[in-house]
Design a protein around this motif. Sequence first.
Motif, PDB file in Angstrom:
ATOM      1  N   TRP A  57       0.831  -1.211   0.000  1.00 34.62           N
ATOM      2  CA  TRP A  57       0.000   0.000   0.000  1.00 34.62           C
ATOM      3  C   TRP A  57       0.861   1.254   0.000  1.00 34.62           C
ATOM      4  N   TYR A 108      -1.031   4.257  -1.845  1.00 36.27           N
ATOM      5  CA  TYR A 108      -2.069   4.043  -2.855  1.00 36.27           C
ATOM      6  C   TYR A 108      -3.408   4.212  -2.151  1.00 36.27           C
ATOM      7  N   GLN A 126      -6.268   1.686  -2.319  1.00 37.81           N
ATOM      8  CA  GLN A 126      -6.040   0.364  -1.720  1.00 37.81           C
ATOM      9  C   GLN A 126      -6.059   0.406  -0.194  1.00 37.81           C
TER      10      GLN A 126
END
Length: 277
Positions: A132, A149, A152
């Motif tokens: 992530w 991210y 995510q």
Amino acid sequence: MIYASDLDRTLIYSLGAIGVPENTPGLIPAEIIEGKTRSYISQQALNQLLDLITRVIFIPVTTRTIQQYKRINLFQETLIPDYAVTSNGGNILIGGVVDKEWRESIGGLVARHSAGAEEVRSYIKAIVREDWIISENYCDDLFYSFMVYRDQLPLDEITNLSDRLYNLGWRVSLQGRKLYAVPAAVNKSDAILHLRRTVRSEPMVASGDSLLDKSLLESADYAIAPCHGEIFAEQQSGLVKSRYPFTKESGVFAGDEILQYVNMIYNNLTALGVGPL
């Protein structure tokens, strides 16, 4: 009068935050790195700010590190504030020079009241998976910043992380693709209150968009926030009732409304005989 403001997503905007095409008329580069524009300010907001600083004390208050703040061309070339708060309140710059006494006092508070950085990092890494995370930085030896991210990142995991770190004397904020973990003593409110005593100017207007800006807004006499970011999301959720107004525009042109508000407060106070103090 003092005008203290957050920078990113309040007065200046990265390409991912401007909310309009990059070639939209009325945008002025605020930060240029290696020939590429990294953030913008609207022309109208800049004009208002340039006029305002002839009458009030303008203090940028940012979570950016000292180095990141100093790469903003706007505040190194076009207008150069006498004071700036960087590192989310961990550092104060006076004439571009770090106030060492302030920095040492913050270091002492962090050591006494918050868990150590490595312990906190281990908690974060136990919850936020490596896939992530895009990048990780320990900023000015004070706090962590993770580029993530966002799509995510499970928000319930961030809530869980926030609760855990709160008990360790740290605060968590998710701003766009950046996840911050910051010791409680490293905050914008204490730094700006210190500067209010230093410059002996009253009253103060503030602006900001994130949870890390809440203490700044709450320490001001007047405040405004853009209709994007964490503070606005809290307001929209109905769980929090803010005492300050929000702009109608989101994105880069929210800066126009913010500066209009600051000018209105200045003019109103001047008419009452207190504006220029």
